[in-house]
Design a protein around this motif. Structure first.
Motif, short mmCIF file in Angstrom:
data_model
loop_
_atom_site.label_atom_id
_atom_site.label_comp_id
_atom_site.label_asym_id
_atom_site.label_seq_id
_atom_site.Cartn_x
_atom_site.Cartn_y
_atom_site.Cartn_z
N GLY A 176 -17.53 7.35 5.25
CA GLY A 176 -16.30 8.12 5.18
C GLY A 176 -15.68 8.02 3.81
O GLY A 176 -16.05 7.18 3.00
N GLU A 177 -14.74 8.91 3.58
CA GLU A 177 -14.05 8.90 2.30
C GLU A 177 -12.70 9.56 2.53
O GLU A 177 -12.58 10.50 3.30
N GLY A 178 -11.70 9.04 1.90
CA GLY A 178 -10.36 9.60 2.06
C GLY A 178 -9.32 8.50 2.14
O GLY A 178 -9.53 7.40 1.64
N ASN A 179 -8.22 8.79 2.80
CA ASN A 179 -7.08 7.86 2.85
C ASN A 179 -6.96 7.12 4.17
O ASN A 179 -6.01 6.39 4.38
N HIS A 180 -7.93 7.30 5.09
CA HIS A 180 -7.84 6.63 6.39
C HIS A 180 -9.23 6.32 6.92
O HIS A 180 -10.15 7.13 6.79
N ILE A 181 -9.38 5.12 7.50
CA ILE A 181 -10.64 4.74 8.14
C ILE A 181 -10.36 3.72 9.23
O ILE A 181 -9.42 2.92 9.12
N ASN A 182 -11.15 3.75 10.29
CA ASN A 182 -11.12 2.71 11.31
C ASN A 182 -12.26 1.75 10.99
O ASN A 182 -13.42 2.17 10.88
N TYR A 183 -11.94 0.49 10.82
CA TYR A 183 -12.91 -0.54 10.42
C TYR A 183 -12.73 -1.75 11.33
O TYR A 183 -11.65 -2.34 11.34
N LEU A 184 -13.79 -2.04 12.09
CA LEU A 184 -13.73 -3.11 13.08
C LEU A 184 -12.56 -2.83 14.02
O LEU A 184 -12.51 -1.76 14.61
N GLN A 185 -11.61 -3.73 14.17
CA GLN A 185 -10.48 -3.48 15.07
C GLN A 185 -9.22 -3.07 14.31
O GLN A 185 -8.11 -3.19 14.80
N LEU A 186 -9.41 -2.56 13.09
CA LEU A 186 -8.27 -2.15 12.27
C LEU A 186 -8.31 -0.66 11.99
O LEU A 186 -9.36 -0.08 11.77
N SER A 187 -7.14 -0.06 11.95
CA SER A 187 -6.96 1.28 11.43
C SER A 187 -6.29 1.10 10.07
O SER A 187 -5.19 0.54 9.98
N ILE A 188 -6.97 1.52 9.00
CA ILE A 188 -6.51 1.28 7.64
C ILE A 188 -6.19 2.61 6.99
O ILE A 188 -7.00 3.53 7.00
N SER A 189 -4.99 2.72 6.42
CA SER A 189 -4.62 3.93 5.71
C SER A 189 -3.99 3.57 4.37
O SER A 189 -3.39 2.50 4.22
N LEU A 190 -4.15 4.47 3.43
CA LEU A 190 -3.60 4.29 2.09
C LEU A 190 -2.57 5.39 1.86
O LEU A 190 -2.90 6.57 1.91
N ASN A 191 -1.31 4.98 1.65
CA ASN A 191 -0.22 5.94 1.43
C ASN A 191 0.57 5.53 0.20
O ASN A 191 1.13 4.42 0.16
N ASP A 192 0.60 6.39 -0.80
CA ASP A 192 1.35 6.13 -2.04
C ASP A 192 1.01 4.77 -2.64
O ASP A 192 1.90 4.04 -3.10
N GLY A 193 -0.27 4.39 -2.62
CA GLY A 193 -0.71 3.14 -3.21
C GLY A 193 -0.53 1.92 -2.32
O GLY A 193 -0.88 0.82 -2.72
N ASN A 194 0.02 2.09 -1.14
CA ASN A 194 0.21 0.99 -0.20
C ASN A 194 -0.85 1.04 0.89
O ASN A 194 -1.14 2.10 1.43
N VAL A 195 -1.41 -0.12 1.23
CA VAL A 195 -2.39 -0.21 2.31
C VAL A 195 -1.64 -0.55 3.59
O VAL A 195 -0.91 -1.54 3.66
N ASN A 196 -1.80 0.31 4.59
CA ASN A 196 -1.16 0.10 5.89
C ASN A 196 -2.22 -0.26 6.92
O ASN A 196 -3.26 0.39 6.99
#
Length: 71
Positions: free
Chosen positions: A42-62
């Protein structure tokens, strides 16, 4: 090679700056050992990895919990 990575057994998560080609990094990693094959899922600002949903917004990792739907 810039960026950050997270590893869990045989799963890697690689975050690279927008100006850097993720495919170039994968190509480089695939030259180290012919028995190990890296792929891009995948590529972009959001991915589900293991048991985490990871998103990148304005340089912050959520981070948030992620659970696959059960059938």
């Amino acid at each position: 090679m810039g960026g950050k990575y997270i590893r869990f057994v045989d799963d890697f998560l690689l975050m690279v700056p927008e100006f850097q080609s993720s495919q170039d990094i994968i190509n480089t990693l695939n030259t180290f050992d012919s028995e190990i094959k890296f792929i891009k899922e995948g590529e972009g600002n959001h991915i589900n990895y293991l048991q985490l949903s990871i998103s990148l917004n304005d340089g912050n990792v959520n981070l948030d919990w992620y659970r696959k739907e059960q059938s």
